[in-house]
Write an enzyme that holds these catalytic residues in place. Sequence first.
Site, PDB file in Angstrom:
ATOM      1  N   ASP A  28      -1.764 -10.110 -28.427  1.00 44.05           N
ATOM      2  CA  ASP A  28      -1.826  -9.396 -29.705  1.00 44.05           C
ATOM      3  C   ASP A  28      -0.436  -9.374 -30.334  1.00 44.05           C
ATOM      4  O   ASP A  28       0.498  -8.814 -29.772  1.00 44.05           O
ATOM      5  CB  ASP A  28      -2.333  -7.967 -29.454  1.00 44.05           C
ATOM      6  N   ASN A  30       0.218  -8.181 -33.566  1.00 41.73           N
ATOM      7  CA  ASN A  30       0.412  -7.204 -34.645  1.00 41.73           C
ATOM      8  C   ASN A  30       0.073  -5.769 -34.244  1.00 41.73           C
ATOM      9  O   ASN A  30      -0.102  -4.906 -35.103  1.00 41.73           O
ATOM     10  CB  ASN A  30      -0.395  -7.604 -35.887  1.00 41.73           C
ATOM     11  N   ASP A  32      -2.514  -4.216 -33.161  1.00 35.18           N
ATOM     12  CA  ASP A  32      -3.783  -3.546 -33.471  1.00 35.18           C
ATOM     13  C   ASP A  32      -4.693  -3.465 -32.252  1.00 35.18           C
ATOM     14  O   ASP A  32      -5.822  -2.980 -32.345  1.00 35.18           O
ATOM     15  CB  ASP A  32      -4.499  -4.233 -34.629  1.00 35.18           C
ATOM     16  N   ASP A  36      -4.869 -12.273 -31.243  1.00 35.61           N
ATOM     17  CA  ASP A  36      -4.970 -13.008 -32.507  1.00 35.61           C
ATOM     18  C   ASP A  36      -4.354 -14.389 -32.373  1.00 35.61           C
ATOM     19  O   ASP A  36      -3.782 -14.749 -31.333  1.00 35.61           O
ATOM     20  CB  ASP A  36      -4.316 -12.209 -33.641  1.00 35.61           C
ATOM     21  N   GLU A 273     -22.747 -26.382 -23.341  1.00 29.15           N
ATOM     22  CA  GLU A 273     -23.143 -25.306 -22.424  1.00 29.15           C
ATOM     23  C   GLU A 273     -24.658 -25.299 -22.370  1.00 29.15           C
ATOM     24  O   GLU A 273     -25.327 -25.150 -23.388  1.00 29.15           O
ATOM     25  CB  GLU A 273     -22.623 -23.961 -22.918  1.00 29.15           C
ATOM     26  N   HIS A 346     -15.581 -16.738 -20.081  1.00 28.66           N
ATOM     27  CA  HIS A 346     -15.729 -15.439 -20.746  1.00 28.66           C
ATOM     28  C   HIS A 346     -17.052 -14.750 -20.415  1.00 28.66           C
ATOM     29  O   HIS A 346     -17.215 -13.561 -20.704  1.00 28.66           O
ATOM     30  CB  HIS A 346     -15.617 -15.627 -22.259  1.00 28.66           C
ATOM     31  N   ASP A 347     -17.993 -15.481 -19.809  1.00 26.39           N
ATOM     32  CA  ASP A 347     -19.304 -14.925 -19.473  1.00 26.39           C
ATOM     33  C   ASP A 347     -19.476 -14.646 -17.981  1.00 26.39           C
ATOM     34  O   ASP A 347     -20.534 -14.165 -17.574  1.00 26.39           O
ATOM     35  CB  ASP A 347     -20.420 -15.894 -19.893  1.00 26.39           C
TER      36      ASP A 347
END
Length: 577
Positions: A28, A30, A32, A36, A273, A346-347
Amino acid sequence: MPVNATGPADAWWSRAVVYQVYPRSFADSNADGIGDLQGVIERLDYIAQLGVDVLWLSPVYPSPHDDNGYDISDYQDIDPLFGTLDDFDRLLAAVHERGMKLVMDLVVNHTSDEHPWFTASRDGGPAGPRRDWYVWRPACDGMRPGTPGAEPNNWGSFFSGPTWTYDETSGEYYLHLFSRKQPDLNWENPDVRQAVYAMMRWWLERGVDGFRMDVINLISKTPGLPDGAVHEGDRYGDGSPHYICGPRIHEFLAEMHREVFADHPRRLLTVGEMPGVTVEEARLFTDPARREVDMVFQFEHVGLDQGPGGKFDVRPLKLTDLKASLGRWQTGLGDTGWNSLYWTNHDQPRVVSRFGDDSPAFRERSAKLLATVLHLHRGTPYVYQGEELGMANAPFASIEDFRDIESLNHHAEQTALGADAERVLAGLRRRGRDNARTPMQWDATDHAGFTTGTPWIAVNPDHRTVNAEAQLADPDSVFHHYRRLIDLRHTEPALTHGDFQMLHPDHEQLYAFTRHDAASGTELLVLANFSGADLTVDLPEGWEHSETLIANIPATTALTARHTLHPWEARVHRCRT
């Protein structure tokens, strides 16, 4: 029998390693609390130092983020959470400057329900010009729309509940295999397909180097959308035979190749996939002569530790099952097609917690073992961010700590049915997707160097000791072990061209195999002890004087005909034939 290495072994990606970035959790810039594109740019030298060839970027398109960006509302822009198109162009240029390629995530089985295509399909009603861009059906005969059981068929969603949501405005149901905010596109409509192909060409013209295609084998459905079989204990029918590798899937992918990839001046990478795909289907998808995709992600090996209750019904892994599965895919794609090699993404939960030992005593050693075994197979290895550090599952204390729609929906559904809440949580802790989505652990500061703000999901507290800063400084770290494996992939022809032969397939602790390349006269032997105890094994003849290439414990002794491996020890040896 040994596996003969022919087919696409000379393609550039056969010697490559891919690194997956999940931007929301990577870096990250920035404050938040959400990663990003500028954060990725700032950390590119770290990725380049690992030695990988390709960066796979999970979705950064505009999205309501019902499914963390896999619900796309605009295919040709960047979500302000992540930056701008200018930021993306800078990232792409920076990736290319470092000699790497960039692959985008392509999500075209479904869109967001906030995509203009869907709003036009919904708001125009049954007679509207874009109605059949999605899959709409009336209620079952004799049933009042919107009441339980009135859905057009009995399929259950991947994210709990039915696959149909009733739209009061237009008086019909729309299909969504995933969230109700992810309506399925109707690939039977040629206008849909042409719109998707035009979007893909737009990104290629911008300079991206290929696509990872999300659940791409679900885009073709059986005409009529018949009911699925209802298994004992299930609330919904199993619709998967009617949408996994459906009747027109090969036609659609061949058309996509002709329209988008054929004769492209740059050599691209396409990986599909494909949940539920079989070896036999994968041979067809990845046969170069058929011109569909370069490789597939299959799910067989990551379903071996689940019981009859599904994904969150966790069972101990049997190593013999893992060897049988991965060995079958090595054999099945040995003479045609190509393998994708992965433990996590990610899964999937963190592999060191799943198939290794994440205790302080053996976390590093088992993380190195898992990497060694995977990267020595035939195929293209994929590294998910943090895997190269041995990042582990997070200690989620309660359901409030989770963010993923799949986990939240499953918890709500099961507890409403009377399931024990702690047992449900135990399954989520082991298999929930949020395990892979906790922030990247850059250093030992409060938020692991991921952000100076409040992270969107809590950082794993073990970042105090498991982080990139510490591992870059330690030449014996998990990170540097991955770096050495990746370098071996680039320099050892036997990893690309070599035959594969499993040894001791029925052994319950030993994972062992050879890779033999006749052209270079090289043979590699891989030995891995998947247990916390010493293991004595009988080795094939002739390996006593072989060269040690890689080991996760300093190899102070030569191999012997009857050799003892330490707990979670992995060794790779080479000899010339």
